[in-house]
Enzyme design. Structure first.
Site, PDB file in Angstrom:
ATOM      1  CB  ALA A  62      -0.873  -0.015   1.250  1.00 44.40           C
ATOM      2  N   GLY A 101       0.521  -5.075   0.705  1.00 43.80           N
ATOM      3  CA  GLY A 101      -0.613  -5.039  -0.218  1.00 43.80           C
ATOM      4  C   GLY A 101      -0.272  -5.649  -1.570  1.00 43.80           C
ATOM      5  CD  GLU A 104      -2.715  -7.566   2.357  1.00 47.01           C
ATOM      6  OE1 GLU A 104      -2.351  -6.401   2.131  1.00 47.01           O
ATOM      7  OE2 GLU A 104      -3.422  -7.901   3.320  1.00 47.01           O
ATOM      8  CD  GLU A 124       1.263  -5.814   5.203  1.00 49.27           C
ATOM      9  OE1 GLU A 124       2.089  -6.735   5.442  1.00 49.27           O
ATOM     10  OE2 GLU A 124       0.559  -5.784   4.179  1.00 49.27           O
TER      11      GLU A 124
HETATM   12  N1  3HC Z   1       4.601   3.490   0.130  1.00 54.43           N
HETATM   13  C1  3HC Z   1       5.093   4.712  -0.167  1.00 54.43           C
HETATM   14  N2  3HC Z   1       6.392   4.949  -0.421  1.00 54.43           N
HETATM   15  C2  3HC Z   1       7.210   3.910  -0.405  1.00 54.43           C
HETATM   16  C3  3HC Z   1       6.764   2.602  -0.114  1.00 54.43           C
HETATM   17  C4  3HC Z   1       5.388   2.410   0.168  1.00 54.43           C
HETATM   18  N3  3HC Z   1       4.894   1.200   0.441  1.00 54.43           N
HETATM   19  N4  3HC Z   1       7.824   1.766  -0.167  1.00 54.43           N
HETATM   20  C5  3HC Z   1       8.891   2.513  -0.481  1.00 54.43           C
HETATM   21  N5  3HC Z   1       8.532   3.806  -0.640  1.00 54.43           N
HETATM   22  C6  3HC Z   1       9.397   4.924  -1.016  1.00 54.43           C
HETATM   23  C7  3HC Z   1      10.476   5.202   0.006  1.00 54.43           C
HETATM   24  O1  3HC Z   1      10.012   6.048   1.018  1.00 54.43           O
HETATM   25  C8  3HC Z   1      11.564   5.829  -0.826  1.00 54.43           C
HETATM   26  O2  3HC Z   1      11.205   7.176  -1.023  1.00 54.43           O
HETATM   27  P1  3HC Z   1      12.342   8.308  -1.166  1.00 54.43           P
HETATM   28  O3  3HC Z   1      13.165   7.895  -2.341  1.00 54.43           O
HETATM   29  O4  3HC Z   1      11.568   9.542  -1.352  1.00 54.43           O
HETATM   30  O5  3HC Z   1      13.117   8.261   0.130  1.00 54.43           O
HETATM   31  C9  3HC Z   1      11.423   5.112  -2.168  1.00 54.43           C
HETATM   32  O6  3HC Z   1      10.101   4.544  -2.184  1.00 54.43           O
HETATM   33  C10 3HC Z   1      12.425   4.003  -2.388  1.00 54.43           C
HETATM   34  O7  3HC Z   1      12.389   3.143  -1.257  1.00 54.43           O
HETATM   35  P2  3HC Z   1      13.726   2.535  -0.617  1.00 54.43           P
HETATM   36  O8  3HC Z   1      14.750   3.593  -0.462  1.00 54.43           O
HETATM   37  O9  3HC Z   1      13.302   1.776   0.581  1.00 54.43           O
HETATM   38  O10 3HC Z   1      14.180   1.558  -1.795  1.00 54.43           O
HETATM   39  P3  3HC Z   1      14.893   0.131  -1.676  1.00 54.43           P
HETATM   40  O11 3HC Z   1      15.136  -0.295  -3.073  1.00 54.43           O
HETATM   41  O12 3HC Z   1      16.013   0.175  -0.710  1.00 54.43           O
HETATM   42  O13 3HC Z   1      13.792  -0.857  -1.052  1.00 54.43           O
HETATM   43  C11 3HC Z   1      11.607  -1.839  -0.810  1.00 54.43           C
HETATM   44  C12 3HC Z   1      12.621  -1.151  -1.755  1.00 54.43           C
HETATM   45  C13 3HC Z   1      12.157  -3.194  -0.362  1.00 54.43           C
HETATM   46  C14 3HC Z   1      10.331  -2.014  -1.547  1.00 54.43           C
HETATM   47  C15 3HC Z   1      11.410  -0.953   0.451  1.00 54.43           C
HETATM   48  O14 3HC Z   1      11.100   0.353   0.019  1.00 54.43           O
HETATM   49  C16 3HC Z   1      10.308  -1.380   1.360  1.00 54.43           C
HETATM   50  O15 3HC Z   1      10.511  -2.273   2.167  1.00 54.43           O
HETATM   51  N6  3HC Z   1       9.142  -0.726   1.277  1.00 54.43           N
HETATM   52  C17 3HC Z   1       8.055  -0.900   2.197  1.00 54.43           C
HETATM   53  C18 3HC Z   1       7.331  -2.200   1.986  1.00 54.43           C
HETATM   54  C19 3HC Z   1       6.170  -2.280   2.952  1.00 54.43           C
HETATM   55  O16 3HC Z   1       6.289  -2.054   4.146  1.00 54.43           O
HETATM   56  N7  3HC Z   1       5.011  -2.649   2.421  1.00 54.43           N
HETATM   57  C20 3HC Z   1       3.823  -2.765   3.216  1.00 54.43           C
HETATM   58  C21 3HC Z   1       3.080  -1.489   3.198  1.00 54.43           C
HETATM   59  S1  3HC Z   1       1.696  -1.496   4.278  1.00 54.43           S
HETATM   60  C22 3HC Z   1       0.509  -2.333   3.433  1.00 54.43           C
HETATM   61  O17 3HC Z   1       0.724  -2.819   2.365  1.00 54.43           O
HETATM   62  C23 3HC Z   1      -0.825  -2.384   4.129  1.00 54.43           C
HETATM   63  C24 3HC Z   1      -1.767  -3.345   3.480  1.00 54.43           C
HETATM   64  O18 3HC Z   1      -1.677  -4.590   4.076  1.00 54.43           O
HETATM   65  C25 3HC Z   1      -3.178  -2.865   3.607  1.00 54.43           C
END
Ligand code: 3HC
Ligand code: NAI
Length: 685
Positions: A62, A101, A104, A124
């Site tokens: 998400a 997400g 999912e 998450e």
């Molecule tokens: N939403 C919004 N922005 C995000 C994002 C997300 N899910 N994931 C990454 N970004 C952004 C980062 O903030 C960063 O922004 P910036 O360049 O402005 O600082 C940019 O994308 C690049 O991210 P990274 O520097 O972390 O890039 P990497 O290549 O090192 O890593 C990744 C990539 C493994 C995808 C890592 O970004 C990550 O782990 N992201 C989060 C994944 C996550 O937690 N997903 C679950 C979200 S909650 C959800 O899905 C709820 C649902 O169940 C309803």
């Protein structure tokens, strides 16, 4: 251009998302996907659908920036339902990371295929959440309870081959392009009579329904990981609902639990940390076109506790290291410790014997300073004495090739003074690793008055390469972390003289969420750090403990008494020593509540953090949070010291400091930044 495009290839509809950088499932992506799925459902000529992503990864989850804002449809759960209910088979074609997400969405698809390098996970929990788009109900039905519990509660991703093994993937694409293989796979399944629907499956959860104790066993095994955090407990409850309740009711339970977490302080704190960690890598005032200095060989001076650990970081990343000592015995000891550490890792199955040898082969131990000449970066980790450091910098300046970076691992000393000994102060920087340096993720990068942008940018990039989280600090005694530790240590010592016991002080902090308190930490590190019998004068509690042979865990006693398993218990001998010092101090003795101890220890730290901000030592409040989280065990669910101060209110902190003014003493001054923000009702972040 639209973030979602579609293409008809024969009777297959290919839906492609292109939402850089990580294909987060923001509103436009969700709306585009929903529209494309609706089109496929209604178009008789379409026999199968592929969902894949352009760019570096499949949907990484998400869009976290949308949390806390008014929701705009279609919601992610509705989108996943629509995919699952599509009468045509839908195939997720995964590369990069399918996270949160994103996974999912893939679980809503009828089939999942991925390239061999893909990773799949539900992280998450690391944001203080649970998977809120059906992940807690569909993953157990697809991959079984045991693996689903582990994935959801730890948040760790699995590799494509593991995903195939547990049934989360239908195929791993070994050769050929993912796009082509997906088309071939879609053509195959388009001819099949029926398609697996995750929410309708019961085969993988049937066993757990008969053995509900799997949950209790999991909770017992993971007690430490669960302590203090709300999200893992909610994750377990949601997965339990997948077993106990029909799918629709399970989804309702998941939604209730998700809504509670997403609006709670813990998740706000952990989302703050997610962005704070990424923000920390950004340095104010450095032009984007600043060139990097190539680093092909690293030199390290001093093979003691820190030098050896620092060397391992580079060896593990495949960079050759020249390690210099002043005497052969110390050099041999240092090299032997490095090897022992690698062999221990190998014994635990986290490294192969070949990898151990490959890392050791990159190490060149030597007693000759001259061997550092061709290094691109030299880090000194010799004794913490300015005169020795200065001498080392003069010698390095004369030997090491022009253009190379000279760094110090000092914990407290002035980088600018060391730089002034060289003819290249622009090449000097602080690289403050934390002990054990091969394990701790934090690196304080100390920016001297004259450190060049190129040097800074290079060491920040290098930190990322060796898996560290780097935070930039200005020059001041103790930099960000140790400077804030000082007032906490000072107050902890004073509390002992006022009637609190070491165990009460430690308990106040472990209840807050720290893994250990100041006295447990001191015992672990060794009370005799920097202490010698010759110079000891019985003038502090610590000196007397050392004089009596109570030098910490390693000697079986320190503040605490330790059993053979290094479990500590309160010591009557320590209590007697403290009582003597307390009597000599003449301070009135009384009882302290946990809350009061926390106020005395933590509020002065916040105050120091505010000074660090107002002096420009830290670039931003969130950098301070990252330092304390990764270097000192500050509990993640509070978001770090500065975020925590924001959540309890700066006025609360200020009032607390004023209330304790007498105990804090005449030398204690309140930060003007804290004062002004608190009075104005503002925050740090
Ligand atoms: N939403 C919004 N922005 C995000 C994002 C997300 N899910 N994931 C990454 N970004 C952004 C980062 O903030 C960063 O922004 P910036 O360049 O402005 O600082 C940019 O994308 C690049 O991210 P990274 O520097 O972390 O890039 P990497 O290549 O090192 O890593 C990744 C990539 C493994 C995808 C890592 O970004 C990550 O782990 N992201 C989060 C994944 C996550 O937690 N997903 C679950 C979200 S909650 C959800 O899905 C709820 C649902 O169940 C309803
Ligand atoms: P240590 O005493 O374990 O190791 C220092 C090593 O440097 C010794 O092996 C010594 O023989 C060698 N040495 C001394 N002078 C030398 C010289 N002129 N040339 C070559 N080698 C020389 O000390 P430790 O703990 O590794 O600390 C080193 C530095 O790291 C200090 O500046 C310390 O403040 C800093 N530091 C220490 C941390 C810790 O937890 N121990 C944490 C972070 C930083």
């Amino acid at each position: 251009m639209s973030v979602i495009t579609t293409q008809r290839i024969g009777d297959i509809l290919v839906i492609v998302s292109n939402n850089p950088p990580v294909n987060a499932l923001g509103q436009a992506v969700r709306a585009g996907l929903a529209e494309a799925i609706a089109h496929a459902a209604g178009e008789a000529a379409i026999k199968a659908v592929i969902i894949r992503c352009d760019g570096r990864t499949f949907f990484a989850g998400a869009d976290i920036t949308e949390f806390g804002k008014p929701p705009v449809g279609p919601s992610l759960p509705d989108l996943v339902d629509a995919i699952e209910q599509c009468p045509k088979p839908v195939i997720a074609a995964i590369h990069g990371t399918a996270l949160g997400g994103g996974l999912e969405v893939a679980l809503g698809c009828h089939y999942r295929i991925a390239v061999g390098s893909a990773k799949l996970g539900l992280p998450e929990v690391k944001l203080g959440l649970l998977p809120g788009a059906g992940g807690t109900q569909r993953l157990p039905r697809v991959a079984g309870i045991a693996d689903a519990l582990t994935m959801i509660v730890t948040g760790e991703a699995v590799t494509a081959s593991k995903a195939l093994e547990i049934g989360l993937l239908d195929r791993v694409v070994q050769t050929g392009s993912l796009a082509d293989e997906a088309l071939e796979f879609a053509a195959e399944v388009a001819r099949a009579a029926g398609h697996p629907v995750s929410s309708l499956r019961t085969d993988r959860i049937a066993e757990a329904a008969n053995h509900p104790q799997v949950f209790d066993k999991f909770i017992a095994e993971n007690a430490r990981r669960l302590k203090g955090f709300d999200a893992p407990k909610a994750c377990i409850e949601a997965v339990r609902a997948a077993v106990d309740l029909p799918f629709e009711q399970g989804i309702k339970r998941e939604r209730e639990l998700f809504m509670k977490l997403v609006s709670g302080t813990q998740s706000r704190a952990m989302r703050h940390l997610f962005f704070a960690e990424r923000q920390a890598g950004k340095i104010d005032g450095i032009p984007a076109d600043t060139p990097l200095i190539p680093i092909a060989r690293v030199g390290i001076l001093g093979a003691g506790t820190m030098g050896g650990g620092i060397a391992m970081n580079f060896l593990s990343a495949g960079l050759p290291v020249t390690l210099v000592e002043r005497e052969q015995a110390a050099l041999d000891r240092g090299v032997a410790t490095i090897r022992k550490n690698y062999e221990r890792t190998a014994a635990r199955g986290r490294m192969t014997a070949e990898q151990v040898e490959a890392a050791m082969a990159l190490l060149t131990p030597t007693l000759a300073y001259e061997d550092l000449a061709d290094c691109d970066l030299v880090i000194e980790a010799v004794f913490e004495l300015m005169e020795i450091k200065k001498d080392v910098f003069r010698r390095l300046d004369a030997i090491v090739k022009p253009g190379a970076i000279l760094a110090s691992n000092t914990s407290y000393l002035d980088i600018d003074e060391m730089a002034a000994e060289t003819k290249r102060p622009e090449a000097v920087v602080g690289l403050h690793f934390f002990s054990p340096a091969n394990i701790m993720r934090l690196l304080e990068v100390v920016r001297g008055a004259r450190t060049s942008p190129s040097v800074l940018k290079t060491v920040m990039a290098l930190a990322k390469k060796i898996g560290k989280i780097a935070v930039v600090s200005g020059v001041c005694p103790g930099f960000i972390g140790n400077r804030m530790l000082s007032p906490r240590q000072r107050e902890a010592q004073k509390l002992l003289l006022e009637g609190a016991s070491p165990w009460e002080v430690d308990a106040a902090l472990t209840e807050f969420g720290f893994p250990m308190g100041p006295f447990q930490m001191a015992d672990l590190a060794g009370l005799d750090l920097g202490w010698t019998a010759e110079t000891s004068s019985s003038s502090t509690i610590r000196e007397v403990l050392c004089e009596r042979g109570r030098r910490g865990q390693k000697t079986g006693s320190g503040f605490y008494d330790y059993d053979d398993n290094r479990r500590g218990s309160p010591s009557p001998e320590t209590e007697a020593i403290i009582a003597e010092f307390a009597a000599k101090s003449g301070l009135p003795q009384r009882k302290f509540s946990g809350d009061e101890i926390r106020e005395r220890l933590l509020y002065p730290m916040i105050n120091e953090g505010a000074k660090i901000l107002e002096e420009g030592i830290a670039q931003r409040a969130s950098d301070i949070d990252i330092v304390w989280l990764n270097g000192y065990g500050w509990p993640a669910f509070t978001g770090g010291p500065m975020f925590w101060a924001d959540t309890i209110g700066l006025k609360t902190v200020l009032d607390g400091l004023r209330r304790h003014a007498e105990a804090l003493g005449p030398d204690f001054t309140i930060s003007s930044l804290l004062e002004s923000r608190a009075e104005a009702g503002e925050n740090f972040n």
